[in-house]
Design a protein around this motif. Structure first.
Motif, short mmCIF file in Angstrom:
data_model
loop_
_atom_site.label_atom_id
_atom_site.label_comp_id
_atom_site.label_asym_id
_atom_site.label_seq_id
_atom_site.Cartn_x
_atom_site.Cartn_y
_atom_site.Cartn_z
N PHE A 93 -16.38 -1.86 -5.67
CA PHE A 93 -14.95 -2.01 -5.52
C PHE A 93 -14.30 -0.74 -4.97
N GLU A 94 -14.81 0.41 -5.42
CA GLU A 94 -14.24 1.67 -4.97
C GLU A 94 -14.39 1.83 -3.46
N LYS A 95 -15.55 1.43 -2.95
CA LYS A 95 -15.80 1.55 -1.52
C LYS A 95 -14.90 0.62 -0.72
N ILE A 96 -14.70 -0.59 -1.27
CA ILE A 96 -13.83 -1.55 -0.59
C ILE A 96 -12.40 -1.04 -0.58
N ASN A 97 -11.95 -0.56 -1.71
CA ASN A 97 -10.59 -0.02 -1.80
C ASN A 97 -10.41 1.15 -0.82
N LYS A 98 -11.40 1.99 -0.75
CA LYS A 98 -11.34 3.16 0.12
C LYS A 98 -11.19 2.74 1.59
N LEU A 139 0.85 -1.19 0.00
CA LEU A 139 0.00 0.00 0.00
C LEU A 139 0.89 1.24 0.00
N LYS A 140 0.53 2.20 -0.83
CA LYS A 140 1.27 3.46 -0.87
C LYS A 140 0.28 4.61 -0.81
N SER A 141 0.48 5.49 0.15
CA SER A 141 -0.40 6.65 0.31
C SER A 141 -0.26 7.58 -0.90
N PRO A 142 -1.37 8.17 -1.39
CA PRO A 142 -2.67 8.17 -0.73
C PRO A 142 -3.65 7.10 -1.20
N ASN A 143 -3.42 6.48 -2.36
CA ASN A 143 -4.51 5.63 -2.86
C ASN A 143 -4.07 4.49 -3.78
N MET A 144 -2.88 3.96 -3.57
CA MET A 144 -2.45 2.82 -4.38
C MET A 144 -2.36 1.57 -3.52
N LEU A 145 -2.95 0.49 -4.01
CA LEU A 145 -3.02 -0.75 -3.25
C LEU A 145 -2.82 -1.93 -4.19
N SER A 146 -1.95 -2.85 -3.79
CA SER A 146 -1.66 -4.02 -4.60
C SER A 146 -1.79 -5.29 -3.77
N TRP A 147 -2.50 -6.29 -4.33
CA TRP A 147 -2.58 -7.62 -3.73
C TRP A 147 -2.04 -8.61 -4.76
N ARG A 148 -1.00 -9.34 -4.38
CA ARG A 148 -0.41 -10.33 -5.28
C ARG A 148 -0.51 -11.71 -4.62
N TYR A 149 -1.37 -12.53 -5.17
CA TYR A 149 -1.50 -13.91 -4.69
C TYR A 149 -0.44 -14.76 -5.39
N THR A 150 0.32 -15.49 -4.59
CA THR A 150 1.44 -16.26 -5.15
C THR A 150 1.26 -17.77 -5.05
N LYS A 151 0.50 -18.24 -4.08
CA LYS A 151 0.25 -19.67 -3.90
C LYS A 151 -1.20 -19.87 -3.49
#
Length: 208
Positions: free
Chosen positions: A114-119, A71-83
């Motif tokens: 999705f926007e609300k969840i991300n927020k 997560l990087k402020s103010p609004n970037m979020l990454s989820w990487r599933y690897t296994k």
């Protein structure tokens, strides 16, 4: 698949509120919110490994996946599933970018659930989730955790999510566990570990 990943990721951090959980007093809740909101203002980046466990009524076994959240402020979020599979989802510039084992796509997140969840996920790193108008928030505690429980207000969001719980270890202002109950009764639990605060994050983490 997108819905499961977005909601499961949430999603942005232990069992349900048990008999050992007690409601915070008004003064306790105010002190908790003030402390988390103040301390998380200093967070610019957040990285963590996670284990996600999803329980679905029609499956005998739970679905367990592993990955990394950035997560990087103010609004970037990454989820990487690897296994056991590779699947990435990035929230950036009001869009959702998806890489499903090499198949890339994007979704406009504006005015969507999705926007609300991300927020809310991003808000968990800066304390703003407590004032999110989309949710009613109540506060609980036990010997190990302070817990904020979020109930959606809108009928649209209630079609998908029944409630979300964010677990904060005592004397810690970042989320260590997230529990989500979907409207269907399916549940998702995410446990974070090896959390790094304000460490440098490569730009590639938010690109697919």
């Amino acid at each position: 698949m997108i819905k499961n990943i977005a909601f499961g990721a949430f999603l942005l951090i232990s069992g349900f509120i048990s008999a050992q959980m007690t409601a915070m007093s008004g003064a306790e809740a105010k002190a908790f919110v003030t402390k988390v909101s103040s301390e998380t203002q200093e967070i610019k980046t957040l990285q963590s490994d996670f284990t996600q466990t999803k329980k679905m009524d029609f499956l005998d076994k739970n679905i367990v996946t592993y990955g990394k959240m950035s997560l990087k402020s103010p609004n970037m979020l990454s989820w990487r599933y690897t296994k056991p599979y590779q699947y990435s989802i990035v929230f950036k510039d009001s869009k959702i970018f998806i890489n499903d084992q090499g198949k890339k796509s994007s979704v406009d997140a504006k005015s969507k659930t999705f926007e609300k969840i991300n927020k809310l996920i991003v808000g968990s790193s800066n304390g703003k989730m407590f004032s999110d108008p989309e949710f009613t928030v109540s506060y609980y505690k036990n010997g190990n955790f302070n817990v904020a429980k979020f109930i959606p207000k809108s009928a649209q969001l209630l079609k998908y999510i029944k409630q979300i719980e964010l677990h904060f270890p005592k004397n810690q202002s970042t989320v260590s566990q997230v529990n989500m109950t979907e409207a269907s009764g399916d549940t998702t639990n995410i446990v974070f570990k090896n959390t790094k605060i304000n460490a440098a994050i490569a730009a590639s983490e938010f690109s697919l």
